[in-house]
Write an enzyme that holds these catalytic residues in place. Structure first.
Site: not given
Length: 157
Positions: A81, A107
């Site tokens: 990401e 996360c």
């Protein structure tokens, strides 16, 4: 889920095959999409110009016995990401209002980046042991979709 979600989840799976992560089960891919167009992609791996874990002889996190979902800073890899968001910044591509498709739940560090990048929807396939990230995304009103492959219809014989 619609056919577009399926297509972009499949694309994230393909991007994950480019990962340089040496940890079993942690090849992660990401696709950021706006208006059914791919804006950027990312996979987890060492930053540009640095040795990968494979080149270093294995996973640092495994060598140090660090549990998944903890101490993210103790890893040579940049998350998928993060790489996709960084690529958008480097290329001058707006991802405001976009959807992020990822093979794994982000996360908490990635969740904060997703929120600040203006991404409004996250579609992820596999869970990740970081419930705080889900709290952050929900509080920021980012739509969360846990992708599960639809069951194939049974033969009607």
């Amino acid at each position: 889920m619609d056919k577009w979600d399926r297509r972009f989840v499949e694309m994230a799976r393909l991007i994950a095959t480019w990962s340089s992560c040496a940890r079993p089960g942690r090849a992660i891919g990401c696709v950021i999409v706006r208006n059914k167009r791919i804006m950027t992609t990312g996979y987890n791996g060492a930053p540009s110009g640095l040795k990968t874990c494979w080149e270093r002889g294995g996973c640092l996190r495994e060598k140090l016995n660090i549990s998944s979902g903890t101490r993210a800073e103790m890893c040579y890899a940049t998350h998928a990401e993060q790489n996709a968001i960084i690529q958008a910044a480097r290329l001058g591509v707006s991802i405001d209002g976009a959807t992020l498709y990822c093979t794994h739940q982000p996360c908490s560090v990635c969740a904060k980046m997703i929120i600040n990048a203006g991404i409004r929807r996250v579609v992820y396939e596999q869970g990740y042991p970081d419930p705080f990230s889900l709290e952050l995304l929900k509080e920021a009103e980012v739509e969360l979709v846990h992708w599960e492959e639809p069951e194939k219809p049974q033969n009607a014989e």
